[in-house]
Design a protein around this motif. Structure first.
Motif, mmCIF file in Angstrom:
data_model
loop_
_atom_site.group_PDB
_atom_site.id
_atom_site.type_symbol
_atom_site.label_atom_id
_atom_site.label_comp_id
_atom_site.label_asym_id
_atom_site.label_seq_id
_atom_site.Cartn_x
_atom_site.Cartn_y
_atom_site.Cartn_z
ATOM 1 N N UNK A 195 2.003 14.766 -8.839
ATOM 2 C CA UNK A 195 2.820 15.866 -8.584
ATOM 3 C C UNK A 195 2.578 16.442 -7.300
ATOM 4 N N UNK A 196 2.470 15.631 -6.278
ATOM 5 C CA UNK A 196 2.459 15.679 -4.760
ATOM 6 C C UNK A 196 3.428 15.187 -3.946
ATOM 7 N N UNK A 197 3.552 15.490 -2.716
ATOM 8 C CA UNK A 197 5.040 15.099 -1.994
ATOM 9 C C UNK A 197 4.277 13.617 -1.692
ATOM 10 N N UNK A 198 5.392 12.805 -1.435
ATOM 11 C CA UNK A 198 5.171 11.258 -0.883
ATOM 12 C C UNK A 198 4.836 11.343 0.692
ATOM 13 N N UNK A 199 4.071 10.409 1.080
ATOM 14 C CA UNK A 199 3.893 9.943 2.374
ATOM 15 C C UNK A 199 4.931 9.441 3.250
ATOM 16 N N UNK A 200 5.295 8.110 2.335
ATOM 17 C CA UNK A 200 6.053 7.083 2.984
ATOM 18 C C UNK A 200 7.600 7.026 2.341
ATOM 19 N N UNK A 201 7.867 8.007 1.346
ATOM 20 C CA UNK A 201 9.313 8.130 0.900
ATOM 21 C C UNK A 201 9.595 6.793 0.180
ATOM 22 N N UNK A 202 9.035 6.088 -0.412
ATOM 23 C CA UNK A 202 9.236 4.638 -0.881
ATOM 24 C C UNK A 202 9.964 4.977 -2.444
ATOM 25 N N UNK A 203 9.513 5.851 -3.030
ATOM 26 C CA UNK A 203 9.784 6.283 -4.663
ATOM 27 C C UNK A 203 10.831 6.957 -4.733
ATOM 28 N N UNK A 204 12.114 6.422 -5.440
ATOM 29 C CA UNK A 204 13.465 7.058 -5.535
ATOM 30 C C UNK A 204 13.815 7.272 -7.112
ATOM 31 N N UNK A 240 17.856 9.542 -11.057
ATOM 32 C CA UNK A 240 18.973 10.560 -11.226
ATOM 33 C C UNK A 240 19.241 11.103 -9.955
ATOM 34 N N UNK A 241 18.758 10.843 -8.809
ATOM 35 C CA UNK A 241 19.500 11.156 -7.459
ATOM 36 C C UNK A 241 20.052 10.186 -6.831
ATOM 37 N N UNK A 242 20.613 9.390 -7.619
ATOM 38 C CA UNK A 242 21.396 8.028 -6.966
ATOM 39 C C UNK A 242 20.522 7.313 -5.980
ATOM 40 N N UNK A 243 19.195 6.980 -6.290
ATOM 41 C CA UNK A 243 18.023 6.087 -5.602
ATOM 42 C C UNK A 243 17.917 6.528 -4.097
ATOM 43 N N UNK A 244 18.173 7.876 -3.960
ATOM 44 C CA UNK A 244 17.930 8.517 -2.622
ATOM 45 C C UNK A 244 16.307 8.901 -2.488
ATOM 46 N N UNK A 245 15.755 8.596 -1.244
ATOM 47 C CA UNK A 245 14.371 8.743 -1.020
ATOM 48 C C UNK A 245 13.955 10.354 -1.313
ATOM 49 N N UNK A 246 12.767 10.524 -2.014
ATOM 50 C CA UNK A 246 12.455 11.917 -2.106
ATOM 51 C C UNK A 246 12.014 12.433 -0.941
ATOM 52 N N UNK A 247 11.728 13.583 -0.296
ATOM 53 C CA UNK A 247 11.087 14.108 0.846
ATOM 54 C C UNK A 247 9.861 13.905 0.884
ATOM 55 N N UNK A 248 9.265 13.238 2.114
ATOM 56 C CA UNK A 248 7.951 12.977 2.437
ATOM 57 C C UNK A 248 7.141 14.117 2.767
ATOM 58 N N UNK A 249 5.642 14.072 2.779
ATOM 59 C CA UNK A 249 4.975 15.341 3.077
ATOM 60 C C UNK A 249 5.002 15.529 4.581
ATOM 61 N N UNK A 250 5.409 14.668 5.439
ATOM 62 C CA UNK A 250 4.965 15.071 6.719
ATOM 63 C C UNK A 250 6.306 14.514 7.437
ATOM 64 N N UNK A 251 7.094 15.420 8.202
ATOM 65 C CA UNK A 251 8.412 15.310 8.815
ATOM 66 C C UNK A 251 7.830 15.176 10.321
ATOM 67 N N UNK A 265 0.812 -1.260 0.102
ATOM 68 C CA UNK A 265 0.090 0.003 -0.110
ATOM 69 C C UNK A 265 0.672 1.280 -0.162
ATOM 70 N N UNK A 266 1.915 1.114 0.811
ATOM 71 C CA UNK A 266 2.691 2.441 1.055
ATOM 72 C C UNK A 266 3.401 2.590 -0.262
ATOM 73 N N UNK A 267 4.039 1.630 -0.897
ATOM 74 C CA UNK A 267 4.676 1.821 -2.159
ATOM 75 C C UNK A 267 3.547 2.466 -3.393
ATOM 76 N N UNK A 268 2.584 2.002 -3.494
ATOM 77 C CA UNK A 268 1.576 2.327 -4.451
ATOM 78 C C UNK A 268 1.200 3.745 -4.001
ATOM 79 N N UNK A 269 0.878 4.021 -2.800
ATOM 80 C CA UNK A 269 0.284 5.261 -2.398
ATOM 81 C C UNK A 269 1.226 6.433 -2.903
ATOM 82 N N UNK A 270 2.643 6.014 -2.571
ATOM 83 C CA UNK A 270 3.604 7.192 -3.001
ATOM 84 C C UNK A 270 3.754 7.235 -4.586
ATOM 85 N N UNK A 271 3.786 6.182 -5.454
ATOM 86 C CA UNK A 271 3.824 6.146 -6.465
ATOM 87 C C UNK A 271 2.433 7.047 -7.160
ATOM 88 N N UNK A 272 1.326 6.816 -6.816
ATOM 89 C CA UNK A 272 0.378 7.727 -7.101
ATOM 90 C C UNK A 272 0.498 9.184 -6.920
#
Length: 82
Positions: free
Chosen positions: A50-59, A62-73, A38-45
């Protein structure tokens, strides 16, 4: 019980992914599906919308496979509950 996993979704349309996401969320709440899927699909959607990820599963590659910032810190894991 072994839970089914989702296949890779690159060829799925956004509309189809959104529909599957709703079904998957219900299955996770009923303990019939894996929350990691669920987390992976949610972040992919969210990324496709064009929205920030919740779980940070999609890398992005071009950024060397680093997680993209999530919506809530906020507090560790608080935003990850279904």
């Amino acid at each position: 019980m072994r839970r089914p996993t989702l296949p890779s979704t690159p060829s799925w349309t956004l509309a189809f992914q959104e529909k599957v996401l709703g079904l998957l969320q219900a299955a996770v709440k009923a303990d019939e599906a894996d929350s990691g899927q669920f987390a992976m699909l949610k972040d992919r959607v969210l990324r496709q919308q064009g929205k920030p990820q919740v779980y940070g599963t999609q890398c992005p590659e071009q950024r060397g496979r680093q997680p993209i910032a999530s919506a809530d810190r906020g507090p560790e894991g608080a935003h990850r509950a279904l």
